[in-house]
Design an enzyme around this catalytic site. Structure first.
Site, PDB file in Angstrom:
ATOM      1  CG  HIS A   1      -0.303   0.146   2.547  1.00 23.83           C
ATOM      2  ND1 HIS A   1       0.024   1.366   3.114  1.00 23.83           N
ATOM      3  CD2 HIS A   1       0.078  -0.796   3.456  1.00 23.83           C
ATOM      4  CE1 HIS A   1       0.565   1.170   4.301  1.00 23.83           C
ATOM      5  NE2 HIS A   1       0.618  -0.131   4.533  1.00 23.83           N
ATOM      6  CB  CYS A  35       2.613  -2.948   5.133  1.00 28.36           C
ATOM      7  SG  CYS A  35       1.089  -3.557   5.911  1.00 28.36           S
TER       8      CYS A  35
END
Length: 344
Positions: free
Chosen positions: A140, A153
């Site tokens: 992301h 992430c």
């Protein structure tokens, strides 16, 4: 050959070691793309090596169609995007910091959300989220200081995240690795598939009686793609679809004393023919496998061979590893993770 260059980000930049690794990996990625001249390759190599935190390059016209595979290289903090085996983009990224390391492994995109917010970290905004695990590892848009800084992430530039979001689907393979090879085409089905793989696997778009495309009967990569795992240690092939094992079969490994390494194959269709695009990578204690030959060392019984042909559609993946790939080395259900560090 057009390109898009993302804007600059702020931060301290890559460490010297990471920068040196980045130059080496980027250089390997340029080989085999048919760019026309060594001078052009050198120019792109310099551009990729010079990327600052928050910058990226994007060349979608190199391969306008086909199936996408994503490789995240932890040492050089880069995200590489390949379509039909051709690199169409590379971006700076920021992976998990100490104590929150991004796991090495093979993942598939499980969920996509343009405007996602974290359920773990103060409702933090996570634009263009592409979920890799239900436990929280995602691609992301996020902070890019030039070194690992996330909670696990893979942070990407906002605009690159948007571009990437537009070319992926549920089931797109994502390889997070310590190092990787340039994707290569394997023009034969190997011993895992029958010799008549092109005719056995559905490659032509089905049509209605009036000649129009039958969209309901056509393979849908998001729903139909199958993940195959071949383990040299277990001498077993497992096929996973929609998070469930749909086929398990014994395999024979030629020259079992020689390590297989790790190789990921993505099935694709080019001009009606079925081929594999292969990437060798290093991770979880196994080195890069030989992409062009590992598949030739694996033999599946004829009955299972035909079953595989009926299951596979373009976009399916085959992961070959010398390591064990028993159920306890991957997560359960739809959270498909193979040989993640978190479970080793």
């Amino acid at each position: 050959m057009g390109s898009e260059m993302g804007g600059k980000g702020s931060g301290t930049g890559l460490t010297r070691r990471a920068a040196l690794v980045g130059v080496a990996v980027a250089g390997a990625g340029l080989m085999g793309l048919g760019m026309g001249s060594a001078k052009a390759q050198d120019a792109e190599l310099e551009a990729i090596a010079a990327l600052k935190p928050g910058q990226y390059v994007w060349y979608p016209d190199r391969a306008p169609d086909g199936f996408v595979a994503i490789i995240v290289s932890l040492p050089d903090q880069r995200c590489y995007v390949y379509r039909n085996g051709v690199r169409i983009g590379v971006s700076t990224c920021s992976t998990g910091r100490e104590g929150h390391e991004t796991p090495v492994g093979i993942f598939i995109i499980l969920q996509k959300d343009v405007d996602h917010h974290s359920s773990l970290y103060d409702d933090a905004s996570m634009p263009y989220t592409e979920r890799l695990t239900w436990s929280g590892v995602c691609l992301h848009a996020g902070g890019l200081p030039g070194y690992p800084s996330s909670h696990g992430c893979v942070h990407l530039p906002l605009e690159f995240s948007k571009l990437l979001f537009g070319v992926t689907h549920y089931g797109t393979p994502v390889i997070i690795a310590d190092s990787h090879s340039q994707p290569v085409d394997v023009l034969h089905p190997g011993l895992v598939l029958p010799a008549d793989a092109t005719s056995a696997i559905q490659t032509d778009d089905p049509k209605n009686a009036d000649g129009t495309p039958d969209t309901e009967a056509a393979p849908n990569p998001a729903a139909d793609a199958v993940a195959l795992i071949v383990s040299g240690a277990d001498k077993t092939l497992v096929a996973i679809k929609d998070g469930a094992e749909v086929l398990t079969a014994p395999v024979t490994i030629k020259d079992p004393g020689t390590p297989l390494g790790n190789v990921v194959y993505v099935l694709k269709k080019v001009g009606g023919d079925v081929t594999w695009t292969a990437v060798g990578f290093e991770g979880n204690g196994a080195g890069q496998g030989k992409a062009t030959s590992a598949i030739d060392r694996i033999t599946v019984a004829p009955q299972a061979n035909q079953q595989l042909a009926s299951l596979l559609v373009p976009g399916s993946t085959l992961f070959v590893t010398e390591l064990s790939a028993a159920p306890d080395t991957r997560s359960s259900g739809k959270d498909f993770v193979v040989l993640s560090q978190a479970m080793s």
